[in-house]
Design an enzyme around this catalytic site. Structure first.
Site, short mmCIF file in Angstrom:
data_model
loop_
_atom_site.label_atom_id
_atom_site.label_comp_id
_atom_site.label_asym_id
_atom_site.label_seq_id
_atom_site.Cartn_x
_atom_site.Cartn_y
_atom_site.Cartn_z
N HIS A 1 1.04 -1.14 -0.06
CA HIS A 1 -0.01 -0.05 -0.09
C HIS A 1 0.98 1.21 -0.20
O HIS A 1 0.38 2.16 0.34
CB HIS A 1 -1.09 0.05 1.40
CG HIS A 1 -2.05 -1.05 1.19
ND1 HIS A 1 -1.93 -2.15 2.10
CD2 HIS A 1 -2.88 -1.42 0.31
CE1 HIS A 1 -2.80 -2.77 1.86
NE2 HIS A 1 -3.37 -2.39 0.72
N HIS A 2 2.31 1.10 -0.29
CA HIS A 2 2.99 2.15 -0.54
C HIS A 2 2.65 3.42 -1.44
O HIS A 2 2.66 4.77 -1.39
CB HIS A 2 4.38 2.18 -0.90
CG HIS A 2 4.61 1.56 -2.29
ND1 HIS A 2 4.20 0.43 -2.71
CD2 HIS A 2 4.91 2.05 -3.40
CE1 HIS A 2 4.57 0.23 -3.94
NE2 HIS A 2 5.08 1.29 -4.54
N LYS B 1 6.67 -4.41 -10.76
CA LYS B 1 6.19 -4.11 -12.17
C LYS B 1 5.63 -2.64 -12.21
O LYS B 1 6.28 -1.78 -12.99
CB LYS B 1 5.04 -5.03 -12.61
CG LYS B 1 4.80 -4.91 -13.97
CD LYS B 1 3.62 -5.84 -14.34
CE LYS B 1 3.66 -7.26 -13.92
NZ LYS B 1 2.33 -8.10 -14.65
N LYS C 1 -3.48 -8.71 -6.67
CA LYS C 1 -3.78 -9.59 -7.71
C LYS C 1 -5.03 -10.45 -7.26
O LYS C 1 -5.29 -10.50 -5.80
CB LYS C 1 -2.68 -10.80 -7.90
CG LYS C 1 -2.94 -11.26 -9.32
CD LYS C 1 -2.38 -10.61 -10.11
CE LYS C 1 -2.18 -11.23 -11.64
NZ LYS C 1 -1.17 -10.42 -12.46
N1 GLU Z 1 -2.88 -8.81 -15.50
C1 GLU Z 1 -1.95 -8.05 -16.00
C2 GLU Z 1 -0.61 -8.05 -15.38
O1 GLU Z 1 -0.23 -9.10 -14.91
C3 GLU Z 1 -2.43 -6.35 -16.00
C4 GLU Z 1 -2.80 -5.96 -14.65
C5 GLU Z 1 -3.34 -4.49 -14.77
O2 GLU Z 1 -3.81 -3.86 -15.93
O3 GLU Z 1 -3.80 -4.07 -13.64
O4 GLU Z 1 0.29 -7.20 -15.31
#
Ligand code: GLU
Length: 476
Positions: free
Chosen positions: A68-69, A98, A110
């Site tokens: 949650h940063h 990412k 996720k």
């Molecule tokens: N599921 C994709 C990923 O692993 C997209 C995530 C998104 O757009 O929030 O990067």
């Protein structure tokens, strides 16, 4: 995954390797590594068997918010029969790193539902998706400023539209409700170019890597993506679009495509759209005209090629096959396709691995654009399109007046049309991927303790997340 470590532990191992090169106060790296919130729930789905007998199937589901940063948290929702909590945690953690790599201002998250979507009717999938959204709303695990899901393996625009609709219904009058999820159909607040964004990002990543003559020389390859022989594993959204852009815009040759049931190989080149149609009509990728069948799908990863794009699931390149891979470059379209054990072998063999947390970040980058569009309540480029077209026309007229030459009607129309939403999305994505690659490579080359691009990527991501926690005043 090695026999000893899980997917989440593998991610932690990658983080630890990079963390060893940083100097943060005790506890900060530990705090970054863990998943902040893990929500697991189950709900019953009413179904009927072939005899019309009613029964209930209990569905397992998760949403994990890793960090949650930055808020909201962001990440896709996966529908798969064997998904588990460890996998969702690993994928949520990867989302944090990412987003940091590509400067998308979100924490990582996720979600998953443990189902095989092929076993359910459309209306059942709708009920499952709406029920899942309901649970997320009740526990405050979804919202434009809270946590914003998106598509992932086994989900797409249809599911995102159901999620947006359910959220709106539960938050009547909420002005920004559509920004609660991305990857929606364009008519429901989606943005042009989101569907193909991850594949387009993989292409930009590869184009950037191949453009660096020095690196290509070290790999024994000529500079440029044109003419490079590519194997693509997975003909889903990411694999299909990676192949399409590498072939169409990069002029690379797709020599093999692998799917669950097997793979096909043709050194003269394959067209992903024809292969997709063939698979759709026959139910299998095998027996594609002019191509050789490879019955065991994973064997395709070891075929003769220059570039391998794993764009299916995690743990595909392992200690068992890493020594036999021919590719000199691996671009990770999927999340977590390479295990740490395999990574070491690839590194020793001098193979360039373009890591997932960068290579497949195109999806979340364009999700960010969609979220911005939803909050702004205006199509991207709407305000400036005509103005920019007029500017371009003026410039061309001036050049024509000076040179005495005039443009063809086709070029004139092309130049003076003004940018539309897709043009802006493509340009924003290209800029993001190019800049992030250069930053990652420079970091890698400038610090000899960084063994590879992946460690450089984790190092950059960790530094950014740690910096945020420090600025927040959470750590000294
Ligand atoms: N599921 C994709 C990923 O692993 C997209 C995530 C998104 O757009 O929030 O990067």
């Amino acid at each position: 995954m090695t026999a000893q470590t899980s997917f989440f532990e593998n991610v932690v191992r990658y983080v630890d390797r990079a963390a060893a090169l940083t100097s943060h106060p005790p506890g900060l790296i530990e705090h970054i590594k863990i998943c902040n919130s893990v929500y697991h729930f189950e709900f019953p789905l009413r179904r009927f068997d072939e005899k019309g007998q009613e029964y209930f199937e209990v569905i397992k589901a998760w949403r994990v918010e890793h960090s949650h940063h930055k808020m909201p948290t962001k990440g896709g929702i996966r529908y798969a029969p064997d998904v588990n909590e460890d996998e969702v945690k690993a994928l949520a953690a990867l989302m944090t790193y990412k987003c940091a790599i590509v400067d998308v201002p979100f924490g990582g998250a996720k979600g998953a539902i443990q189902i095989d979507p092929a076993r359910f009717e459309r209306d059942e999938l709708e009920r499952i998706t709406r029920r899942y959204t309901h649970e997320l709303v009740k526990k405050n695990f979804i919202g434009p400023g809270v946590d914003v899901p998106a598509p992932d393996y086994g989900t797409g625009e249809k599911e995102m539209a159901w999620i947006a609709d359910t959220y709106e219904a539960m938050n009547p009058g909420a002005l920004d409700a559509l920004a609660c999820v991305t990857g929606k159909p364009i008519s429901q607040g989606g943005v042009a170019g989101r569907r193909e964004a991850t594949g387009r990002g993989v292409f930009y990543a590869l184009r950037e890597a191949c453009a660096i003559a020095e690196d290509m020389k070290n790999l024994g390859l000529a500079p440029g993506i044109a003419g490079k022989r590519i194997i693509v594993q997975g003909l889903g959204n990411v694999g299909y679009h990676s192949a399409k852009f590498c072939r169409e815009e990069g002029e690379a040759i797709i020599v093999a495509i692998a799917e669950r049931e097997g793979a096909i190989f043709n050194p003269a080149g394959l067209n992903e759209e024809e292969v997709f149609q063939h698979r759709r009509s026959t139910g299998s990728i095998l027996d594609f005209p002019g191509a050789t069948n490879i019955p065991n799908s994973v064997d395709a990863l070891e075929l003769e090629c220059d570039i391998l794009i794993p764009a299916a699931l995690e743990n595909q390149i392992t200690e068992a096959n890493a020594g036999r891979i021919h590719a000199r470059i691996i671009a990770e379209g999927a999340n977590g396709p390479t295990t740490p054990g395999a990574e070491k072998i690839l590194e020793d063999r001098g193979i360039l691995v373009i890591p997932d947390i960068y290579a497949n970040a195109g999806g979340v980058t364009v999700s960010y654009f969609e979220w911005l569009k939803n909050l702004a309540h205006v199509r991207i480029g709407r305000m400036g399109k005509r103005y920019e077209a007029a500017q371009e026309r003026r410039l061309v007229q001036m050049v024509e007046a000076i040179t005495g030459k005039s443009l063809s009607e086709k070029d004139w129309n092309m130049l003076s049309k003004g940018p539309d939403e897709l043009d802006y999305v493509k340009s924003g994505l290209e800029e993001t991927m190019v800049f992030a690659y250069q930053n990652m490579r420079e970091t890698w080359k400038s610090r000899k303790e960084l063994p590879d691009l992946r460690t450089a990527a984790f190092y950059i991501a960790l530094e950014k997340v740690a910096h945020d926690y420090k600025e927040l005043g959470v750590f000294p």
